[in-house]
Design an enzyme around this catalytic site. Structure first.
Site, PDB file in Angstrom:
ATOM      1  N   ASN A 199      10.538   4.095  -0.566  1.00 14.81           N
ATOM      2  CA  ASN A 199      10.412   2.794   0.079  1.00 14.81           C
ATOM      3  C   ASN A 199      11.087   1.681  -0.720  1.00 14.81           C
ATOM      4  O   ASN A 199      10.809   0.503  -0.513  1.00 14.81           O
ATOM      5  CB  ASN A 199       8.937   2.451   0.335  1.00 14.81           C
TER       6      ASN A 199
ATOM      7  N   ARG B 189       0.784  -1.234   0.000  1.00 15.81           N
ATOM      8  CA  ARG B 189       0.000   0.000   0.000  1.00 15.81           C
ATOM      9  C   ARG B 189       0.817   1.287   0.000  1.00 15.81           C
ATOM     10  O   ARG B 189       0.245   2.362   0.070  1.00 15.81           O
ATOM     11  CB  ARG B 189      -1.012   0.033   1.163  1.00 15.81           C
ATOM     12  N   ASP B 190       2.139   1.202  -0.103  1.00  7.45           N
ATOM     13  CA  ASP B 190       2.932   2.438  -0.154  1.00  7.45           C
ATOM     14  C   ASP B 190       4.223   2.242  -0.949  1.00  7.45           C
ATOM     15  O   ASP B 190       5.302   2.663  -0.538  1.00  7.45           O
ATOM     16  CB  ASP B 190       3.234   2.937   1.258  1.00  7.45           C
ATOM     17  N   ILE B 191       4.096   1.606  -2.122  1.00 10.04           N
ATOM     18  CA  ILE B 191       5.254   1.450  -3.007  1.00 10.04           C
ATOM     19  C   ILE B 191       5.548   2.819  -3.616  1.00 10.04           C
ATOM     20  O   ILE B 191       4.686   3.445  -4.237  1.00 10.04           O
ATOM     21  CB  ILE B 191       4.976   0.408  -4.120  1.00 10.04           C
TER      22      ILE B 191
END
Length: 181
Positions: free
Chosen positions: A23, A17-19
Site C-alpha cells: 500500500n 489501518r493497513d500500512i
C-alpha cells in the site's frame, strides 16, 4: 514522505489501518523517489480524544499488538510503518518480525518486546544507532509510549539533519531500491 501522509491522516481524524509495502506506491527516478500511501479501503474515522473501539482490520503481519483487543488509536499506523522500516533495514520481507501473530492472544507484550529486540539485533551496522533507536520506538508495544506520526516525523527529521543523515538517507534509499515486495 509516508510520515507526512500519516500526519495528514491524523489531522483528518483518520486511521489507515493497513500500512504495508503493498500500500506504499513508489514513483520517480533514482534519488527523486516519491512515496505515496494507497488503498484506503480499511481507513476509518477516529475519535481524537480517546482510544477507539474498532474491529480488527488490516494485514495481520503489520498489525500493532493492541489491534487484537479491538481498542486502538492512530498509533497503529506508526507501528505498521515500523514493521515496514524494519523490513527495509533487514531486507527481509517475511521474517523481520514474523514472531508477531496478532491473532495469537496468548502472546504477551514481553514476547513481542523480546522479538522486537531480536529483530533489531539483525539490523546491519551500516545504519546509525539513531535510526535503529527510531525503529525501536516505532515498535514500542505500549501505544502510550509509542510516538504518534507527528512526533515520529520530528524525530526522523532530526536524525536526517545530523552529521550522518545524508549517509543514512543514502542507505535507506538503497534499501527501498533493493526491496522486492
Amino acid at each position: 514522505q509516508i510520515l507526512t501522509a500519516l500526519c495528514e491522516l491524523c489531522d483528518q481524524q483518520m486511521i489507515h489501518r493497513d500500512i504495508k509495502p503493498g500500500n506504499i506506491l513508489i514513483t520517480g527516478e533514482s534519488s527523486e523517489l516519491v512515496l505515496k500511501v494507497a488503498d484506503f479501503g480499511l481507513a476509518r474515522q477516529r475519535d481524537s480524544y480517546a482510544e477507539s473501539t474498532m474491529t480488527v482490520a488490516g494485514t495481520s503481519f503489520y498489525q500493532a499488538p493492541e489491534v487484537a483487543h479491538g481498542k486502538y488509536t492512530h498509533k497503529v499506523d506508526v507501528w505498521s510503518l515500523g514493521i515496514v522500516l524494519m523490513q527495509l533495514m533487514i531486507l527481509d520481507t517475511h521474517d523481520a518480525l514474523g514472531f508477531v501473530d496478532p491473532k495469537d492472544t496468548s502472546q504477551t507484550d514481553e514476547d513481542i518486546e523480546r522479538g522486537v529486540g531480536l529483530a533489531i539485533a539483525r539490523i546491519p551496522q551500516q545504519y546509525s544507532q539513531e535510526l535503529v533507536e527510531f525503529a525501536r520506538l516505532l515498535l514500542e508495544v505500549d501505544p502510550h509510549n509509542r510516538p504518534d506520526a507527528e512526533e515520529a516525523q520530528s524525530m526522523l527529521g532530526q536524525i536526517m539533519a545530523d552529521s550522518t543523515g545524508s549517509s543514512t538517507s543514502r542507505v535507506l534509499l538503497q534499501s527501498v531500491r533493493e526491496a522486492r515486495w
